[in-house]
Design a protein around this motif. Structure first.
Motif, PDB file in Angstrom:
ATOM      1  N   ALA A   1      30.588  52.667  55.526  1.00 24.50           N
ATOM      2  CA  ALA A   1      29.268  52.666  56.154  1.00 24.50           C
ATOM      3  C   ALA A   1      29.241  53.620  57.341  1.00 24.50           C
ATOM      4  N   ILE A   2      30.285  53.601  58.143  1.00 21.05           N
ATOM      5  CA  ILE A   2      30.342  54.460  59.326  1.00 21.05           C
ATOM      6  C   ILE A   2      30.442  55.930  58.924  1.00 21.05           C
ATOM      7  N   ARG A   3      31.221  56.217  57.878  1.00 13.14           N
ATOM      8  CA  ARG A   3      31.306  57.606  57.407  1.00 13.14           C
ATOM      9  C   ARG A   3      29.965  58.089  56.877  1.00 13.14           C
ATOM     10  N   ALA A   4      29.269  57.214  56.162  1.00 11.54           N
ATOM     11  CA  ALA A   4      27.960  57.603  55.632  1.00 11.54           C
ATOM     12  C   ALA A   4      26.962  57.841  56.759  1.00 11.54           C
ATOM     13  N   LEU A   5      27.034  57.027  57.822  1.00 11.01           N
ATOM     14  CA  LEU A   5      26.165  57.242  58.983  1.00 11.01           C
ATOM     15  C   LEU A   5      26.439  58.604  59.601  1.00 11.01           C
ATOM     16  N   ALA A   6      27.720  58.919  59.801  1.00  7.90           N
ATOM     17  CA  ALA A   6      28.085  60.208  60.389  1.00  7.90           C
ATOM     18  C   ALA A   6      27.614  61.361  59.508  1.00  7.90           C
ATOM     19  N   GLN A   7      27.763  61.196  58.184  1.00  5.10           N
ATOM     20  CA  GLN A   7      27.320  62.242  57.270  1.00  5.10           C
ATOM     21  C   GLN A   7      25.811  62.413  57.323  1.00  5.10           C
ATOM     22  N   SER A   8      25.080  61.316  57.492  1.00  2.00           N
ATOM     23  CA  SER A   8      23.620  61.409  57.557  1.00  2.00           C
ATOM     24  C   SER A   8      23.187  62.254  58.748  1.00  2.00           C
TER      25      SER A   8
ATOM     26  N   ASP B   1      22.133  59.577  52.562  1.00  4.22           N
ATOM     27  CA  ASP B   1      23.323  59.122  53.287  1.00  4.22           C
ATOM     28  C   ASP B   1      23.030  57.853  54.079  1.00  4.22           C
ATOM     29  N   VAL B   2      21.845  57.766  54.648  1.00  7.67           N
ATOM     30  CA  VAL B   2      21.449  56.545  55.355  1.00  7.67           C
ATOM     31  C   VAL B   2      21.417  55.372  54.384  1.00  7.67           C
ATOM     32  N   ALA B   3      20.856  55.598  53.202  1.00  2.20           N
ATOM     33  CA  ALA B   3      20.803  54.533  52.192  1.00  2.20           C
ATOM     34  C   ALA B   3      22.212  54.093  51.799  1.00  2.20           C
ATOM     35  N   ALA B   4      23.113  55.054  51.654  1.00  3.50           N
ATOM     36  CA  ALA B   4      24.497  54.719  51.313  1.00  3.50           C
ATOM     37  C   ALA B   4      25.144  53.896  52.422  1.00  3.50           C
ATOM     38  N   ALA B   5      24.863  54.247  53.669  1.00  2.00           N
ATOM     39  CA  ALA B   5      25.406  53.486  54.800  1.00  2.00           C
ATOM     40  C   ALA B   5      24.880  52.053  54.775  1.00  2.00           C
ATOM     41  N   TYR B   6      23.611  51.889  54.456  1.00  2.00           N
ATOM     42  CA  TYR B   6      22.994  50.561  54.398  1.00  2.00           C
ATOM     43  C   TYR B   6      23.660  49.699  53.327  1.00  2.00           C
ATOM     44  N   VAL B   7      23.898  50.290  52.166  1.00  2.00           N
ATOM     45  CA  VAL B   7      24.530  49.553  51.073  1.00  2.00           C
ATOM     46  C   VAL B   7      25.929  49.092  51.471  1.00  2.00           C
TER      47      VAL B   7
ATOM     48  N   SER C   1      13.971  56.932  59.384  1.00  2.00           N
ATOM     49  CA  SER C   1      15.255  56.226  59.461  1.00  2.00           C
ATOM     50  C   SER C   1      15.852  56.195  60.858  1.00  2.00           C
ATOM     51  N   ALA C   2      15.235  56.874  61.802  1.00  2.00           N
ATOM     52  CA  ALA C   2      15.803  56.939  63.156  1.00  2.00           C
ATOM     53  C   ALA C   2      16.078  55.559  63.752  1.00  2.00           C
ATOM     54  N   PRO C   3      15.139  54.622  63.747  1.00  2.00           N
ATOM     55  CA  PRO C   3      15.418  53.319  64.375  1.00  2.00           C
ATOM     56  C   PRO C   3      16.627  52.611  63.774  1.00  2.00           C
ATOM     57  N   TRP C   4      16.729  52.638  62.443  1.00  2.00           N
ATOM     58  CA  TRP C   4      17.867  51.972  61.803  1.00  2.00           C
ATOM     59  C   TRP C   4      19.175  52.668  62.168  1.00  2.00           C
ATOM     60  N   ARG C   5      19.179  53.987  62.113  1.00  2.00           N
ATOM     61  CA  ARG C   5      20.405  54.716  62.450  1.00  2.00           C
ATOM     62  C   ARG C   5      20.837  54.445  63.880  1.00  2.00           C
ATOM     63  N   ILE C   6      19.875  54.446  64.779  1.00  2.00           N
ATOM     64  CA  ILE C   6      20.201  54.235  66.196  1.00  2.00           C
ATOM     65  C   ILE C   6      20.770  52.833  66.411  1.00  2.00           C
ATOM     66  N   ARG C   7      20.103  51.829  65.839  1.00  2.00           N
ATOM     67  CA  ARG C   7      20.603  50.454  65.998  1.00  2.00           C
ATOM     68  C   ARG C   7      22.003  50.301  65.424  1.00  2.00           C
ATOM     69  N   PHE C   8      22.220  50.851  64.254  1.00  2.00           N
ATOM     70  CA  PHE C   8      23.541  50.770  63.644  1.00  2.00           C
ATOM     71  C   PHE C   8      24.556  51.542  64.484  1.00  2.00           C
ATOM     72  N   GLY C   9      24.154  52.700  64.963  1.00  2.00           N
ATOM     73  CA  GLY C   9      25.068  53.519  65.759  1.00  2.00           C
ATOM     74  C   GLY C   9      25.555  52.826  67.018  1.00  2.00           C
ATOM     75  N   VAL C  10      24.644  52.180  67.736  1.00  2.00           N
ATOM     76  CA  VAL C  10      25.076  51.510  68.973  1.00  2.00           C
ATOM     77  C   VAL C  10      25.873  50.241  68.665  1.00  2.00           C
ATOM     78  N   THR C  11      25.631  49.649  67.493  1.00  2.00           N
ATOM     79  CA  THR C  11      26.395  48.462  67.097  1.00  2.00           C
ATOM     80  C   THR C  11      27.864  48.804  66.874  1.00  2.00           C
TER      81      THR C  11
END
Length: 218
Positions: free
Chosen positions: A141-148, A123-129, A158-168
């Motif tokens: 992307a936001i739905r994929a992040l939530a699903q992850s 799911d993280v990979a899908a959000a990145y794409v 993947s925590a650092p990427w998820r966190i950075r994307f989440g706060v963005t």
């Protein structure tokens, strides 16, 4: 029934039992060899992914993974996922070929997800794409992040990427996903003394910063 008749059947029964045992052993060996080969494929793909992330990818890596014509269905799911991430990374640095690479990455990731419907890393990979394809505010992307986060609340790699994307995209996250971002950041900060400042830096200046600090024991 005569005793001799029973004895006469014993060799045939023993032969049949031995044949069945050998067949089972052969099948087990074939399965073991196949499993080892598939695991070796995963290891090689992971090593290539690490080289790419470090800027050390080779031409052989490019041909074997980025430009590979092998269908994702022919790969172990983890190898398909890794190849999809590699293609997405390549797309980030290749605007001219990005659309094609992102389409290939989607196929790889979708194939991996089909094998394991609940898979946070996929799911993280899908959000990145989708972020690369449509920008950070992409609903996909936001739905994929939530699903992850629903699939895996804590992910070491993947925590650092998820966190950075989440706060963005904080203002666009639902309450549950925001809570997950805060929880994962607090978890990362407490994983070791070296992670504390790094984790807080990921949310510095964002609405999540105060929430994370409140979550960490004094």
């Amino acid at each position: 029934m005569p005793i001799t008749a029973r004895n006469e059947r014993t060799p045939a029964i023993a032969h049949a039992a031995n044949a069945a045992a050998m067949a089972a052993l052969g099948a087990a060996l074939i399965f073991a060899v196949s499993t080892l080969r598939r695991e070796a494929d995963v290891v090689r793909t992971r090593e290539a992914s690490v080289r790419q992330a470090a800027g050390l990818a080779t031409m052989a890596d490019d041909q074997a993974y980025i430009r590979s014509a092998a269908p994702a269905s022919a790969l172990p799911p983890r190898a398909a996922l890794l190849r999809g991430v590699m293609r997405a990374r390549e797309a980030a640095g290749d605007p001219a070929g990005a659309a094609t690479l992102l389409d290939l990455a989607r196929r790889d990731i979708a194939t991996a997800q089909a094998s394991r419907p609940i898979w946070g890393e996929a799911d993280v990979a899908a959000a990145y794409v989708e972020l690369l394809a449509h920008g950070a505010t992409s609903p996909k992307a936001i739905r994929a992040l939530a699903q992850s986060y629903r699939a895996a609340p804590f992910l070491r790699d993947s925590a650092p990427w998820r966190i950075r994307f989440g706060v963005t995209v904080w203002s666009q996250l639902d309450a549950q996903t925001r809570e997950h971002v805060v929880d994962e950041t607090a978890w990362l900060a407490q994983a070791s003394g070296r992670n504390y400042a790094y984790a807080l830096g990921l949310v510095a200046g964002s609405p999540a910063e105060a929430l994370v600090k409140a979550r960490i024991p004094a």
